[in-house]
Enzyme design. Sequence first.
Site, mmCIF file in Angstrom:
data_model
loop_
_atom_site.group_PDB
_atom_site.id
_atom_site.type_symbol
_atom_site.label_atom_id
_atom_site.label_comp_id
_atom_site.label_asym_id
_atom_site.label_seq_id
_atom_site.Cartn_x
_atom_site.Cartn_y
_atom_site.Cartn_z
ATOM 1 N N PHE A 150 39.956 44.502 34.115
ATOM 2 C CA PHE A 150 39.717 44.669 32.675
ATOM 3 C C PHE A 150 38.321 44.236 32.234
ATOM 4 O O PHE A 150 37.868 44.598 31.152
ATOM 5 C CB PHE A 150 40.769 43.871 31.866
ATOM 6 C CG PHE A 150 40.501 42.384 31.837
ATOM 7 C CD1 PHE A 150 39.572 41.854 30.942
ATOM 8 C CD2 PHE A 150 41.141 41.511 32.697
ATOM 9 C CE1 PHE A 150 39.303 40.480 30.914
ATOM 10 C CE2 PHE A 150 40.880 40.144 32.679
ATOM 11 C CZ PHE A 150 39.946 39.631 31.792
ATOM 12 N N LYS A 174 41.895 54.445 38.692
ATOM 13 C CA LYS A 174 43.042 53.790 38.023
ATOM 14 C C LYS A 174 42.450 52.676 37.172
ATOM 15 O O LYS A 174 42.140 51.598 37.658
ATOM 16 C CB LYS A 174 43.992 53.227 39.088
ATOM 17 C CG LYS A 174 45.447 53.094 38.634
ATOM 18 C CD LYS A 174 45.673 52.205 37.428
ATOM 19 C CE LYS A 174 45.725 50.744 37.761
ATOM 20 N NZ LYS A 174 45.789 49.875 36.555
ATOM 21 N N GLU A 177 45.084 48.557 32.744
ATOM 22 C CA GLU A 177 45.976 48.913 31.626
ATOM 23 C C GLU A 177 45.539 48.245 30.322
ATOM 24 O O GLU A 177 45.906 48.687 29.238
ATOM 25 C CB GLU A 177 47.434 48.541 31.943
ATOM 26 C CG GLU A 177 47.689 47.066 32.220
ATOM 27 C CD GLU A 177 47.474 46.674 33.682
ATOM 28 O OE1 GLU A 177 46.629 47.309 34.351
ATOM 29 O OE2 GLU A 177 48.129 45.718 34.135
ATOM 30 N N SER A 227 41.813 40.421 40.802
ATOM 31 C CA SER A 227 42.105 39.046 41.247
ATOM 32 C C SER A 227 42.337 39.016 42.764
ATOM 33 O O SER A 227 42.721 40.028 43.363
ATOM 34 C CB SER A 227 43.343 38.543 40.517
ATOM 35 O OG SER A 227 44.442 39.377 40.850
ATOM 36 N N CYS A 282 33.123 37.851 37.056
ATOM 37 C CA CYS A 282 33.368 37.296 38.397
ATOM 38 C C CYS A 282 32.119 36.582 38.912
ATOM 39 O O CYS A 282 32.158 35.963 39.966
ATOM 40 C CB CYS A 282 33.786 38.396 39.349
ATOM 41 S SG CYS A 282 32.484 39.589 39.613
ATOM 42 N N GLU A 376 40.392 29.688 39.668
ATOM 43 C CA GLU A 376 39.613 30.533 38.757
ATOM 44 C C GLU A 376 40.239 30.454 37.363
ATOM 45 O O GLU A 376 41.420 30.756 37.193
ATOM 46 C CB GLU A 376 39.619 31.985 39.251
ATOM 47 C CG GLU A 376 38.801 32.902 38.379
ATOM 48 C CD GLU A 376 38.774 34.340 38.876
ATOM 49 O OE1 GLU A 376 39.808 34.846 39.337
ATOM 50 O OE2 GLU A 376 37.691 34.956 38.790
HETATM 51 P P1 NAD Z 1 44.142 42.019 38.228
HETATM 52 O O1 NAD Z 1 44.107 41.703 39.669
HETATM 53 O O2 NAD Z 1 45.244 41.475 37.417
HETATM 54 O O3 NAD Z 1 44.172 43.615 38.016
HETATM 55 C C1 NAD Z 1 43.273 44.467 38.662
HETATM 56 C C2 NAD Z 1 43.925 45.832 38.849
HETATM 57 O O4 NAD Z 1 45.079 45.689 39.680
HETATM 58 C C3 NAD Z 1 44.388 46.463 37.553
HETATM 59 O O5 NAD Z 1 44.039 47.820 37.554
HETATM 60 C C4 NAD Z 1 45.899 46.252 37.555
HETATM 61 O O6 NAD Z 1 46.596 47.283 36.922
HETATM 62 C C5 NAD Z 1 46.234 46.211 39.034
HETATM 63 N N1 NAD Z 1 47.366 45.328 39.355
HETATM 64 C C6 NAD Z 1 47.712 44.161 38.728
HETATM 65 N N2 NAD Z 1 48.762 43.589 39.343
HETATM 66 C C7 NAD Z 1 49.085 44.396 40.389
HETATM 67 C C8 NAD Z 1 50.083 44.332 41.411
HETATM 68 N N3 NAD Z 1 50.952 43.330 41.481
HETATM 69 N N4 NAD Z 1 50.118 45.320 42.326
HETATM 70 C C9 NAD Z 1 49.243 46.336 42.274
HETATM 71 N N5 NAD Z 1 48.282 46.451 41.328
HETATM 72 C C10 NAD Z 1 48.205 45.500 40.396
HETATM 73 O O7 NAD Z 1 42.708 41.589 37.643
HETATM 74 P P2 NAD Z 1 42.231 41.573 36.128
HETATM 75 O O8 NAD Z 1 42.945 40.478 35.406
HETATM 76 O O9 NAD Z 1 42.267 42.946 35.548
HETATM 77 O O10 NAD Z 1 40.695 41.181 36.309
HETATM 78 C C11 NAD Z 1 40.229 39.862 36.448
HETATM 79 C C12 NAD Z 1 40.022 39.516 37.899
HETATM 80 O O11 NAD Z 1 39.114 40.430 38.507
HETATM 81 C C13 NAD Z 1 39.370 38.136 38.065
HETATM 82 O O12 NAD Z 1 40.025 37.477 39.123
HETATM 83 C C14 NAD Z 1 37.932 38.458 38.439
HETATM 84 O O13 NAD Z 1 37.274 37.472 39.185
HETATM 85 C C15 NAD Z 1 38.129 39.705 39.240
HETATM 86 N N6 NAD Z 1 36.900 40.476 39.357
HETATM 87 C C16 NAD Z 1 36.244 40.420 40.551
HETATM 88 C C17 NAD Z 1 35.050 41.095 40.708
HETATM 89 C C18 NAD Z 1 34.308 41.031 42.002
HETATM 90 O O14 NAD Z 1 33.348 41.762 42.152
HETATM 91 N N7 NAD Z 1 34.688 40.219 42.965
HETATM 92 C C19 NAD Z 1 34.536 41.852 39.643
HETATM 93 C C20 NAD Z 1 35.240 41.895 38.438
HETATM 94 C C21 NAD Z 1 36.424 41.194 38.303
#
Ligand code: NAD
Length: 485
Positions: A150, A174, A177, A227, A282, A376
């Site tokens: 997000f 994708k 959401e 994450s 991040c 985090e």
């Molecule tokens: P998230 O992991 O909750 O969601 C990321 C994606 O995974 C979304 O599209 C979501 O719909 C999907 N998703 C969520 N739960 C799932 C599951 N159980 N099974 C399959 N798909 C699932 O992350 P977020 O809250 O949207 O974003 C924040 C996180 O992203 C933070 O941890 C941040 O550090 C990380 N991030 C990392 C980088 C990097 O380059 N390392 C860059 C941006 C964000």
Amino acid sequence: MIYQEVKNFSNGAFVSASSSTIHKVISPIDGQLLSTFNESTIDDLNTIIKQAKIAQKAWQKVTLKERAQVFYRYKQLLEKNSDELTQIIHHENGKIPSEAKAEIDKAIELTEFACSLPQFVNGENMEVSKGVYCSSTRVPLGIVASIVPFNFPTMVPHWTIVNALVLGNAFVLKPSEAVPISSQFTARLLKEAGLPDGLFNIINGTQPTVEAICDHPDITAITFVGSTKVAKIVYQRASHNLKQVLALGGAKNHIIVLPDANPEMAASNIIASMSGCAGQRCMAAATLIAVGNCEAILEKLTAEAQKIQCGSTLGAVISKGAKEKIEGYITEAEAQGASILLDGRNTVVPGKENGFYVGPTLIDHVTADMKVAQEEIFGPVLSIIRVQTLEEALTIENNNPYGNACSVFTQNGGLANYVAENASAGMCGINVGVPVPREPFGFGGWNESRFGSGDITGKSAITFFTKEKKTTTKWNIEAGINWMS
Ligand code: NAD
């Protein structure tokens, strides 16, 4: 509802997804309902993939230079429409407009890099034995997919969309959401730029949709950003299905401050790093490790953080749940004996009482075993750990399971290089608060911040989104000449 219903983008047209499960898109700024969308089904994905396969076969035959032309036009459209897109990102993500504009600027830079790919993707050709030539070329993979988080609704999708398409693939996005609206805008602009139908596709949804992507036999490669917990799930599931996967996870970034750092410069850079995008980057500074007597710098740090105005220079966090989680971390650290220098809990912005705001928070006298130092938080919270030696600071940094970024603030070049060499992080900074490498350098962390190899941007995109073909040729008609001659 302020925006139209969010739809899938399939074969160049917006179509509603078919599951009866409906998701709401809520603005973090004021809690208003922005839009809704239906979860997608496996049939929705199958329809997208069927058309994408046909489109990709034709796209692969277009030369690389010609494919890049579409993205020169797309870059201009991004520039022309950046005000409207800024507002969408601001509404759906909650970041302030200047931060939304900055991520569009980054998407433009990523598109410029994609336009330059014809200069980098050179095959090789060599006479390997008398009259026998070996050549190599790079060939697209086919259909690739990206699952995104997000926090950067436009920039993170552009890490992969533009390179993957210029390199001749069809693409399935994708979106998160929580922020699916700005990707609708991307689809419109790519079509307007002349990208043939079926090459760029959007499938909206949550966990079931991600699982369908990981399991689809016709998707060759997947990138994931989000994450660490979900990065591991996606990496394991898609690799088990024999796909090529690069999954970037969460982070806990350290800033090591030495007493000789310039106080004004260090304070303003560190506060900008921990509070920018409400700490939901991040690459955000999460833990400051002060080595020795850094009182002057810490005083400036507090003064700098006090200048921040919630709702105007600091945006909202993504949801009510995120606000509660962040505040819970602060409360727990306080209970464990840390001192709260600046407290962002219970922040209410006048006129935006239903928004999800956390003010800038500085927590001093944190110890390395506290949860705020280990996990985090993903909010505008900076934990301060005080140590006596640089070795202690590096041990704390090295022991953290993540490995995205580490920065050092000092005037001493030798010590700065020593930190950069010994930090266990993929992206290091010297007097830089957010050490994101700019193109053509690639973006990618280490340890639990990345699963798979290579970076997600820069020249690594060439190896990730293409495969190499080698051809051995002999036109010499002498009978005794063979490939080992
Ligand atoms: P998230 O992991 O909750 O969601 C990321 C994606 O995974 C979304 O599209 C979501 O719909 C999907 N998703 C969520 N739960 C799932 C599951 N159980 N099974 C399959 N798909 C699932 O992350 P977020 O809250 O949207 O974003 C924040 C996180 O992203 C933070 O941890 C941040 O550090 C990380 N991030 C990392 C980088 C990097 O380059 N390392 C860059 C941006 C964000």
